[in-house]
Design a protein around this motif. Structure first.
Motif, PDB file in Angstrom:
ATOM      1  N   ASN A 152      -0.710   5.620  -0.835  1.00  0.00           N
ATOM      2  CA  ASN A 152      -1.505   4.394  -0.809  1.00  0.00           C
ATOM      3  C   ASN A 152      -0.837   3.265  -1.585  1.00  0.00           C
ATOM      4  O   ASN A 152      -0.971   2.099  -1.204  1.00  0.00           O
ATOM      5  CB  ASN A 152      -2.911   4.658  -1.341  1.00  0.00           C
ATOM      6  N   SER A 153      -0.122   3.577  -2.650  1.00  0.00           N
ATOM      7  CA  SER A 153       0.537   2.487  -3.374  1.00  0.00           C
ATOM      8  C   SER A 153       1.669   1.914  -2.523  1.00  0.00           C
ATOM      9  O   SER A 153       1.908   0.710  -2.532  1.00  0.00           O
ATOM     10  CB  SER A 153       1.027   2.942  -4.749  1.00  0.00           C
ATOM     11  N   SER A 156      -0.104  -0.289   0.065  1.00  0.00           N
ATOM     12  CA  SER A 156      -0.585  -1.571  -0.444  1.00  0.00           C
ATOM     13  C   SER A 156       0.580  -2.497  -0.790  1.00  0.00           C
ATOM     14  O   SER A 156       0.459  -3.716  -0.700  1.00  0.00           O
ATOM     15  CB  SER A 156      -1.521  -1.374  -1.635  1.00  0.00           C
ATOM     16  N   GLN A 157       1.745  -1.902  -1.140  1.00  0.00           N
ATOM     17  CA  GLN A 157       2.923  -2.752  -1.348  1.00  0.00           C
ATOM     18  C   GLN A 157       3.418  -3.344  -0.031  1.00  0.00           C
ATOM     19  O   GLN A 157       4.017  -4.409  -0.008  1.00  0.00           O
ATOM     20  CB  GLN A 157       4.045  -1.958  -2.024  1.00  0.00           C
ATOM     21  N   GLY A 159       1.440  -4.423   2.056  1.00  0.00           N
ATOM     22  CA  GLY A 159       0.526  -5.511   2.352  1.00  0.00           C
ATOM     23  C   GLY A 159      -0.810  -5.099   2.951  1.00  0.00           C
ATOM     24  O   GLY A 159      -1.607  -5.944   3.323  1.00  0.00           O
ATOM     25  N   PHE A 160      -1.051  -3.791   3.052  1.00  0.00           N
ATOM     26  CA  PHE A 160      -2.367  -3.370   3.533  1.00  0.00           C
ATOM     27  C   PHE A 160      -3.385  -3.549   2.407  1.00  0.00           C
ATOM     28  O   PHE A 160      -3.191  -3.032   1.309  1.00  0.00           O
ATOM     29  CB  PHE A 160      -2.346  -1.900   3.961  1.00  0.00           C
ATOM     30  N   SER A 161      -4.457  -4.316   2.680  1.00  0.00           N
ATOM     31  CA  SER A 161      -5.444  -4.519   1.621  1.00  0.00           C
ATOM     32  C   SER A 161      -6.401  -3.328   1.548  1.00  0.00           C
ATOM     33  O   SER A 161      -6.889  -2.976   0.479  1.00  0.00           O
ATOM     34  CB  SER A 161      -6.212  -5.823   1.872  1.00  0.00           C
ATOM     35  N   GLN A 162      -6.672  -2.711   2.716  1.00  0.00           N
ATOM     36  CA  GLN A 162      -7.564  -1.544   2.715  1.00  0.00           C
ATOM     37  C   GLN A 162      -6.746  -0.302   3.015  1.00  0.00           C
ATOM     38  O   GLN A 162      -6.077  -0.221   4.041  1.00  0.00           O
ATOM     39  CB  GLN A 162      -8.623  -1.725   3.799  1.00  0.00           C
ATOM     40  N   THR A 163      -6.788   0.659   2.112  1.00  0.00           N
ATOM     41  CA  THR A 163      -6.030   1.888   2.354  1.00  0.00           C
ATOM     42  C   THR A 163      -7.011   3.040   2.547  1.00  0.00           C
ATOM     43  O   THR A 163      -8.103   3.031   1.978  1.00  0.00           O
ATOM     44  CB  THR A 163      -5.093   2.184   1.169  1.00  0.00           C
TER      45      THR A 163
END
Lengths: 310, 307
Positions: A152-153, A156-157, A159-163
């Motif tokens: 997930n990190s 999110s890096q 650019g996904f705001s929802q994981t």
């Protein structure tokens, strides 16, 4: 006289006609004995007993009860948990088999190149195969951790705001287990494909080059057809394996959340060794065997349409 | 061009043509070389990406298991722990009896591998090299049972163990595992490929069947024996379901079952749990790295019956 003849006939057919043959038969049975003893007890006898058990109701402690077909009838008409386990297992098979096979083929094509250091990559790609599922399952639980996990990190890096919540969400728990399974097994089938690739004679490619075939044509007209028996083998083996997924589900999700990763083997384990429904567990095991058998049979039947044998 | 060649004294047309060809080949070679460069770069890139995907989970587990609780929850994640905390491994080791687990697994793996090799090779020799009535029918029965998944026999075998009073003992782990249909099949196929001449010569020299088997056949079958050894070894080190069912005394647990059993205790801290997982994982990886040739050859030799 007749009696002697009878015994001689029996001896001749069981041990051979001449003394030399009889001696060889004796030797053979001595060689076989240790193996045969285990085979007869833990396989042949056990299979028979499993068959008998599947028509019984037995909790290991009280007297067993013959119940006829009741276990099987209940499985298919009165057990939504079994249906869910069946659905989950089929999901795993469909998720794991085609993607895993294609990935393994790509890996095999890559490590089949004559370039420097390729054996190092082969080793790296094979490492997951030797790892025990229990230890590796715990590691993947950490990777899938929704707040601090590496996956997930990474997402999110990107650019996904929802994981996804992976193992704690009933939507994502199945893909998570599929991914782990593919990760663990890709290297094994890569090696099987690699062995097959190395058996394709170079002359075929040279002849194709002279005829002006492009790389893609060489791949689709030579490589793929000649690999098709291997692809068939890989599909059969992967299907058998995926139907028996248990350890990953046991250690990563305990079949959850909400039974979304409970597989057939897990359900056998629960019935047999948590709830002590020996007869019912045996019946599920036979149904699993029947499903795997029918799938394999189906694969053998349709192989004529796409497998190329020289 | 041709004139130049004439001038330097190469007058034979065939030799001239050869040199011309060489020249063109070199030109073409350069272009191909260039194309090869980009292709190679792409292949290396993909190999690096896939290998990273294969190794990152394991490397990340090693990295995490050496971190302090504060470091483990850092965002974005850091790869190199600072300071390195070996303490996690000591803690895992004291919270669960890992020493005992490793000892159990090593003992079981060695004993089962040796016994299984012995029974498989002996029976395979009889199936491949000896004549006796009913041989092929019996072998067919062996093959037939290979299709049946282990889950079918696991319940009756548990009941058998209970009947023998072997539940919770090493006996229950060893005896059902000492024979292996797949191993018998694999060795038989290999024995069939060996030449008969040596065996006949040994017979003339007065070797008994057992001596022939031990001195002639087994040494010739080294590749298959190595493949089977690795196969059994890996299976035993990683085995889970059967020991999970049969063992509930922590003193006799093999490592994978022990790890799953103590998961709750270890899980108070992620880094300690991961240290535990690594203890169960690293030995088999080291064995693989030491004998990877045999691992990978084994797949090609055995092909079937892996996973």
């Amino acid at each position: 006289m007749i009696v002697t003849n009878f015994f001689q006939g029996l001896r001749n057919s069981l041990f051979g006609k001449t003394p030399t043959q009889r001696r060889e038969t004796r030797t053979a049975w001595l060689f076989l004995a240790p193996n045969l003893l285990g085979f007869m007890l833990f396989t042949v006898f056990a299979v028979g007993m499993a068959f008998w058990l599947s028509f019984q109701e037995w909790d290991l402690f009280n007297q067993s009860n013959p119940v006829g077909l009741a276990n099987y009838i209940r499985l298919f008409t009165g057990d939504p948990d079994f249906m869910r386990a069946l659905y989950n297992t089929v999901y795993f098979v469909i998720g794991v088999v085609p993607v895993g096979a294609v990935l393994s083929l790509i890996l095999a094509l890559l490590v089949n190149q004559k370039i420097k250091g390729v054996s190092l990559f082969r080793t790296a790609l094979y490492v997951p195969v030797v790892t025990p599922t229990i230890a590796v399952g715990l590691i993947w639980v950490w990777l899938y951790n929704s707040d601090f996990g590496l996956i997930n990190s990474f997402l999110s890096q990107l650019g996904f705001s929802q994981t996804p919540n992976w193992l704690t969400s009933s939507t994502w728990s199945k893909p998570a287990i599929v991914l782990t399974n593919i990760w663990q097994n890709a290297g094994y089938y890569m090696v099987i494909y690699l062995a097959a690739l190395q058996n394709i004679p170079d002359q075929l490619y040279e002849a194709a080059k002279i005829d002006g075939a492009t790389r893609w044509q060489q791949f689709s007209r030579i490589t793929l057809p000649l690999l098709s028996p291997t692809t068939f083998l890989v599909f059969v083996m992967k299907t058998m394996g995926a139907f028996k997924i248990f350890e990953a589900a046991y250690i990563m999700t305990e079949g959850g959340p909400g039974g979304s990763t409970e597989t057939i083997v897990y359900y056998i384990y629960k019935n047999g060794f948590e709830w002590f429904r020996m007869g019912y567990a045996a019946a599920i095991a036979w149904v699993l065997f029947a499903i795997i058998f029918l799938c394999t049979l189906f694969q053998f039947k349709i192989q004529k349409t796409w497998v190329y044998y020289e | 061009m041709r004139e130049t060649l004439n001038m330097v004294g190469i007058t034979k047309p065939a030799a001239q043509q050869e040199l011309l060809n060489l020249r063109f080949a070199n030109n073409k070679g350069k272009r191909i070389h260039n194309q090869f460069f980009w292709e190679r770069a792409l292949i290396y890139l993909m190999l690096i990406l896939f290998s990273a995907a294969a190794l990152v989970p394991l490397l990340w587990a090693v990295s995490s298991s050496l971190k302090t609780p504060e470091q483990i929850f850092l965002f974005p994640p850091r790869w190199i722990p600072n300071p390195i905390r070996w303490e996690n491994y000591r803690m895992a080791w004291t919270m669960a009896p890992f020493g005992r687990f490793l000892l159990n697994t090593s003992f079981l793996t060695i004993v089962i591998t040796l016994l299984q090799l012995a029974t498989s090779c002996l029976a395979a020799y009889a199936f491949a090299r000896l004549q006796f009535p009913g041989r092929d029918k019996l072998f067919l029965l062996y093959l037939g049972t290979m299709m049946i998944p282990g889950q079918v026999t696991i319940i009756p075998n548990f009941i058998l163990m209970k009947f023998f009073g072997w539940v919770n003992s090493y006996k229950a782990l060893i005896f059902p595992a000492v024979f292996n249909v797949f191993g018998t099949f694999l060795m038989r196929q290999y024995f069939l490929t060996l030449p008969y001449e040596l065996e006949d010569a040994a017979k003339i020299d007065g070797c008994s069947r057992f001596q022939t088997f031990l001195r002639i056949i087994l040494p010739l079958a080294k590749p298959a024996v190595a493949a089977l050894t690795i196969f059994v070894f890996r299976n035993e080190w990683n085995s889970f379901l059967w020991p999970l069912i049969i063992i509930n005394d922590t003193k006799r647990m093999p490592i994978q079952v022990g790890l799953a059993f103590f998961r709750g205790e270890l899980h108070t801290e992620w880094e300690v749990l991961l240290a535990g997982a690594n203890i169960a994982l690293i030995p088999i990886i080291l064995v693989f790295l030491a004998c990877q040739k045999y691992f990978i050859k084994g797949v090609a030799v055995s092909g079937f019956g892996g996973r």
